[in-house]
Design an enzyme around this catalytic site. Structure first.
Site, PDB file in Angstrom:
ATOM      1  N   CYS A  76       5.344 -13.162  -7.152  1.00  0.00           N
ATOM      2  CA  CYS A  76       6.361 -14.198  -6.493  1.00  0.00           C
ATOM      3  C   CYS A  76       7.647 -14.239  -7.150  1.00  0.00           C
ATOM      4  O   CYS A  76       7.865 -13.978  -8.502  1.00  0.00           O
ATOM      5  CB  CYS A  76       5.454 -15.442  -6.628  1.00  0.00           C
TER       6      CYS A  76
ATOM      7  N   ARG B 108      10.434  -7.011  -6.023  1.00  0.00           N
ATOM      8  CA  ARG B 108       9.244  -7.457  -6.780  1.00  0.00           C
ATOM      9  C   ARG B 108       8.108  -7.300  -5.760  1.00  0.00           C
ATOM     10  O   ARG B 108       6.785  -7.605  -6.164  1.00  0.00           O
ATOM     11  CB  ARG B 108       9.311  -9.014  -7.189  1.00  0.00           C
TER      12      ARG B 108
ATOM     13  N   TRP C 237       3.548 -13.647  -2.982  1.00  0.00           N
ATOM     14  CA  TRP C 237       2.486 -12.545  -3.175  1.00  0.00           C
ATOM     15  C   TRP C 237       1.216 -13.418  -3.021  1.00  0.00           C
ATOM     16  O   TRP C 237       0.901 -13.822  -4.010  1.00  0.00           O
ATOM     17  CB  TRP C 237       2.981 -11.594  -4.362  1.00  0.00           C
TER      18      TRP C 237
ATOM     19  N   ASN D 246       4.780 -19.947  -9.378  1.00  0.00           N
ATOM     20  CA  ASN D 246       4.146 -18.762  -9.648  1.00  0.00           C
ATOM     21  C   ASN D 246       2.839 -18.884 -10.533  1.00  0.00           C
ATOM     22  O   ASN D 246       3.166 -19.741 -11.295  1.00  0.00           O
ATOM     23  CB  ASN D 246       5.204 -17.777 -10.294  1.00  0.00           C
ATOM     24  N   GLY D 247       1.823 -18.026 -10.165  1.00  0.00           N
ATOM     25  CA  GLY D 247       0.712 -18.265 -11.050  1.00  0.00           C
ATOM     26  C   GLY D 247      -0.684 -18.854 -10.219  1.00  0.00           C
ATOM     27  O   GLY D 247      -0.457 -18.798  -8.958  1.00  0.00           O
TER      28      GLY D 247
ATOM     29  N   GLU E 140       0.870  10.609 -14.449  1.00  0.00           N
ATOM     30  CA  GLU E 140       1.995   9.706 -14.211  1.00  0.00           C
ATOM     31  C   GLU E 140       2.501  10.449 -12.776  1.00  0.00           C
ATOM     32  O   GLU E 140       2.759   9.635 -12.017  1.00  0.00           O
ATOM     33  CB  GLU E 140       3.241   9.854 -15.217  1.00  0.00           C
TER      34      GLU E 140
ATOM     35  N   LYS F 217       2.497   8.371  -9.507  1.00  0.00           N
ATOM     36  CA  LYS F 217       4.033   8.118  -8.667  1.00  0.00           C
ATOM     37  C   LYS F 217       3.459   8.516  -7.076  1.00  0.00           C
ATOM     38  O   LYS F 217       3.949   7.669  -6.349  1.00  0.00           O
ATOM     39  CB  LYS F 217       5.098   9.074  -9.212  1.00  0.00           C
TER      40      LYS F 217
ATOM     41  N   GLU G  62       1.025   5.629  -5.448  1.00  0.00           N
ATOM     42  CA  GLU G  62       1.612   4.462  -5.281  1.00  0.00           C
ATOM     43  C   GLU G  62       2.683   4.468  -4.090  1.00  0.00           C
ATOM     44  O   GLU G  62       2.921   3.386  -3.348  1.00  0.00           O
ATOM     45  CB  GLU G  62       1.972   3.649  -6.422  1.00  0.00           C
TER      46      GLU G  62
ATOM     47  N   HIS H 267     -15.691  20.270 -15.637  1.00  0.00           N
ATOM     48  CA  HIS H 267     -16.893  19.264 -15.588  1.00  0.00           C
ATOM     49  C   HIS H 267     -16.945  18.398 -14.427  1.00  0.00           C
ATOM     50  O   HIS H 267     -17.556  17.593 -14.409  1.00  0.00           O
ATOM     51  CB  HIS H 267     -16.510  18.475 -16.670  1.00  0.00           C
TER      52      HIS H 267
ATOM     53  N   LYS I 276       6.361  -5.617  -8.384  1.00  0.00           N
ATOM     54  CA  LYS I 276       7.193  -4.954  -9.505  1.00  0.00           C
ATOM     55  C   LYS I 276       6.670  -5.563 -10.790  1.00  0.00           C
ATOM     56  O   LYS I 276       6.666  -4.871 -11.657  1.00  0.00           O
ATOM     57  CB  LYS I 276       8.807  -5.099  -9.328  1.00  0.00           C
TER      58      LYS I 276
HETATM   59  O1  M6R Z   1       6.577  -4.340 -16.184  1.00  0.00           O
HETATM   60  P1  M6R Z   1       5.586  -3.388 -16.903  1.00  0.00           P
HETATM   61  O2  M6R Z   1       6.082  -1.960 -17.296  1.00  0.00           O
HETATM   62  O3  M6R Z   1       4.393  -3.906 -18.046  1.00  0.00           O
HETATM   63  O4  M6R Z   1       4.629  -2.696 -15.545  1.00  0.00           O
HETATM   64  C1  M6R Z   1       3.427  -2.438 -15.684  1.00  0.00           C
HETATM   65  C2  M6R Z   1       2.946  -1.618 -14.689  1.00  0.00           C
HETATM   66  O5  M6R Z   1       2.443  -2.697 -13.588  1.00  0.00           O
HETATM   67  C3  M6R Z   1       3.910  -0.468 -13.930  1.00  0.00           C
HETATM   68  O6  M6R Z   1       4.125   0.496 -14.769  1.00  0.00           O
HETATM   69  C4  M6R Z   1       3.031   0.066 -12.503  1.00  0.00           C
HETATM   70  O7  M6R Z   1       2.375   0.750 -12.958  1.00  0.00           O
HETATM   71  C5  M6R Z   1       4.331   0.636 -11.664  1.00  0.00           C
HETATM   72  N1  M6R Z   1       4.163   0.230 -10.434  1.00  0.00           N
HETATM   73  C6  M6R Z   1       4.339   2.046 -12.085  1.00  0.00           C
HETATM   74  O8  M6R Z   1       5.290   2.697 -11.008  1.00  0.00           O
END
Ligand code: M6R
Length: 613
Positions: free
Chosen positions: A2, A27, A74, A100-101, A486, A490, A493, A509, A608
């Site tokens: 949020c 976000r 959210w 938020n929370g 990674e 990418k 997501e 394995h 985000k």
């Molecule tokens: O703000 P942060 O770096 O702590 O966030 C961690 C993860 O939520 C963040 O890296 C997430 O995996 C991204 N969407 C990756 O692209």
């Protein structure tokens, strides 16, 4: 998660807030709303979906006033809907709140309020907050006391903003725990509130960051910060240097594309003031590291989530290889719930773009409780992770808007490389020649990333070939194994293609059963000490009909002969190679998602900054 924006001053609060909410769009959210104080009563507009729907609603049914709060939601409690969107009004219609929370004791509080006659009009936990404030006001408290009494009843982590028509000269905001930040922007005769700096940065750079269990009374003239008993608390006004223009898309189609291309600059900024190429030295001032401290470190625990955790995995190779300090890397959401043996000579190093990730902050707290030194590598200046650390390295990448992290991955790789050098040097492990070579290699990195970016067109051809794949397997070994993770993260997501990152040696394995001619295999295969092993993995994949895309170093003839396609990267040392090999993988994921016509910057279900568990 949020986002929150609040305003009190002489401007039309609706415009300031809507604009601020737009800057928080990255976000992730599912509904949004604004409440302003209009002619002595609260005018409210809310809608599900994207902000342009709320903007349209406001165009057709405008509201205006000089005091207001807004929110992008959210969903946690209750489906995304207009009735569950924030702000939430109380039963009297006089008090309004955004939050938020998660109110963890929401069920008990709701039962009590219902038994006292309160009426709930949403399915949210947030509504308990406004109803509690109203209850305490009805008992004769003023707004500050009612807010204090309410906040003290809430379990969990929260960012809260509220106001009342009976005390129109103030907005009250509070931070409890790590449900995102609360920042107050001080203007001339106007004051702003936000969960994130970019929402208000165009108005002021003078910011006050609330600590946990602090409340602020915000007026046109400024801010008073207090604890939850209403006792005044000292605070600092920080000056934030981020440039609001850098939060715009500019010539690029998406923020992610822009941020991929910004990596030459962000890495240059990462080195600036820290790497002295003439003297051959590295300075990490904010880390507060002495030679004695470096010598005394028994173990480093790197903790982080998602992309940041992958950066940490590369860091393990760098620190163990150069500084000979044992490093454990653990996903923060796991670390916080096990019983790690953390000796007092340990360092807990958190990596986080936002500095507000709930799991990462909880892992840091655990480290602190057990007597470890807390370090952080963080992008968001003034964030909680940075503030609670004993020493930190700021990423210097500027705001990262795309949900898929790119420049906030390569910056910590370079930070960790510099950290490994500093630790190794402090322990007397580096000859002056080795140190000079390591630093000379570093100097070339921004330029080499630039070369990778110039090869964007080559990646495009491959993107077109695999854009309709349903699955993909990414393989890497050693320091490139986290790059496989990674690359797969990418892709999944933002393109919604199921992708797995795997240590290549593990293929036999299990995952080898997946191989057929429908499965693209991305093999990260620079000429490092794992090169021969990777070549044999490629051969095994080819023997089973897989379509192999290799990421390889310029001139590698073995790979050129074997792979179906090669994404070439220039030469660098194996320690810095992850900074280069990840670039074509970022571009590949970006291009595939863009070709599939997807919402690259705001992928479904993602946020985000993940400020809830
Ligand atoms: O703000 P942060 O770096 O702590 O966030 C961690 C993860 O939520 C963040 O890296 C997430 O995996 C991204 N969407 C990756 O692209």
């Amino acid at each position: 998660m949020c986002g929150i924006v609040g305003y009190i001053g002489d401007q039309n609060a609706t415009e300031v807030i809507l604009n601020g909410l737009h800057r928080l769009e990255y976000r992730g959210y599912d509904s949004a709303g604004i409440a302003v104080l209009e002619n002595g009563s609260i005018a409210l507009r809310r809608d599900v979906g994207k902000l342009n729907r709320l903007a349209e609603l406001l165009k057709n049914s405008p509201i205006a006033g000089n005091v207001g709060i807004g929110h992008t939601r959210w969903a946690t409690h209750g489906v995304p809907s207009e009735r569950n969107a924030h702000p939430h009004l109380g039963n009297t219609g006089k008090v309004v709140v955004v939050h938020n929370g998660i109110v963890e004791n929401f069920i008990a509080l709701k039962a009590e309020l219902l038994s006292e006659g309160a009426v709930f009009r949403s399915d949210t936990d947030t509504e308990t907050i406004v109803l509690l404030v109203e209850k305490f006001l009805a008992e004769g408290m003023d707004l500050i006391s009612a807010a204090c009494a309410t906040l003290k009843l809430l379990q969990g982590a929260h960012g809260v903003v509220l106001f009342s028509i009976d005390e129109p000269d103030k907005i009250i905001t509070a931070r409890m725990g790590n449900a995102g930040g609360v920042v107050i922007g001080i203007g001339e005769g106007e004051t702003f509130i936000a969960s994130d700096i970019p929402a208000i940065l165009e108005h002021t750079r003078k910011m006050v960051f609330l600590e946990t269990h602090q409340m602020a009374v915000v007026t046109k003239k400024g801010v008073d910060v207090m604890d939850l008993d209403g006792n005044p608390v000292d605070y600092t006004v920080s000056s934030v240097a981020w440039d609001p223009v850098s939060a715009e898309k500019g010539e690029y189609r998406h923020f992610m594309q822009k941020e991929i291309h910004e990596q030459v600059r962000s890495l240059t900024d990462t080195l600036a003031g820290r790497a002295d190429f003439e003297r051959g030295d590295i300075y990490l001032q904010e880390l507060n590291l002495t030679r004695e401290k470096a010598e005394a470190i028994g173990k480093i625990f790197i903790t982080a989530c998602g992309t940041a955790a992958h950066a940490g995995m590369v860091g393990k190779y760098l620190i163990e290889h150069l500084a000979k300090i044992p490093v454990e890397v653990e996903i923060a959401s796991e670390f916080r719930y096990r019983d790690p043996i953390i000796a007092e000579n340990s360092v807990v190093l958190a990596i986080s773009q936002s500095g507000e990730t709930a799991d990462t902050l909880a892992a840091m707290t655990l480290g602190k409780e057990q007597g470890a030194t807390l370090w952080s590598i963080v992008n968001a200046i003034g964030s909680q992770a940075m503030r609670i650390s004993d020493g930190s390295i700021s990423m210097q990448t500027g705001p990262e808007i795309g949900v898929a992290s790119t420049k906030a991955f390569t910056a910590p790789l370079v930070d960790l490389y510099m950290l490994a050098i500093v630790l190794a040097d402090a322990k007397g492990l580096l000859s002056s020649e080795t140190k000079q070579t390591l630093i000379t290699d570093l100097a070339k990195i921004p330029g080499l990333v630039g070369e990778c970016l110039l090869r964007e067109k080559d990646v495009e051809e491959v993107s077109k070939k695999i854009m309709n794949a349903e699955n993909a397997l990414y393989l890497g070994r050693g320091i490139q194994m986290p790059i496989a993770y990674e690359g797969a993260l990418k892709l999944k997501e933002i393109s919604y293609i199921h992708a797995e990152g795997y240590p290549a040696g593990e293929m036999k394995h299990g995952p080898i059963a997946l191989l057929d001619d429908d499965l693209p295999v991305v093999a990260i295969c620079p000429q490092d000490r794992w090169h021969d092993k990777m070549i044999s993995q490629i051969e095994q994949a080819k023997a089973r009909g897989a379509y192999v895309i290799a990421v390889a170093e310029d001139g590698d003839e073995k790979v050129a002969l074997l792979a179906d396609d090669v994404l070439w990267v220039p030469h660098t040392s194996w320690l810095l190679m992850p900074v280069l090999t990840v670039i074509p993988l970022q571009i590949l994921a970006y291009q595939i998602a863009a070709l599939r016509g997807l919402d690259v910057d705001q992928p479904r279900n993602l946020a985000k900054s993940v400020t809830v568990e």
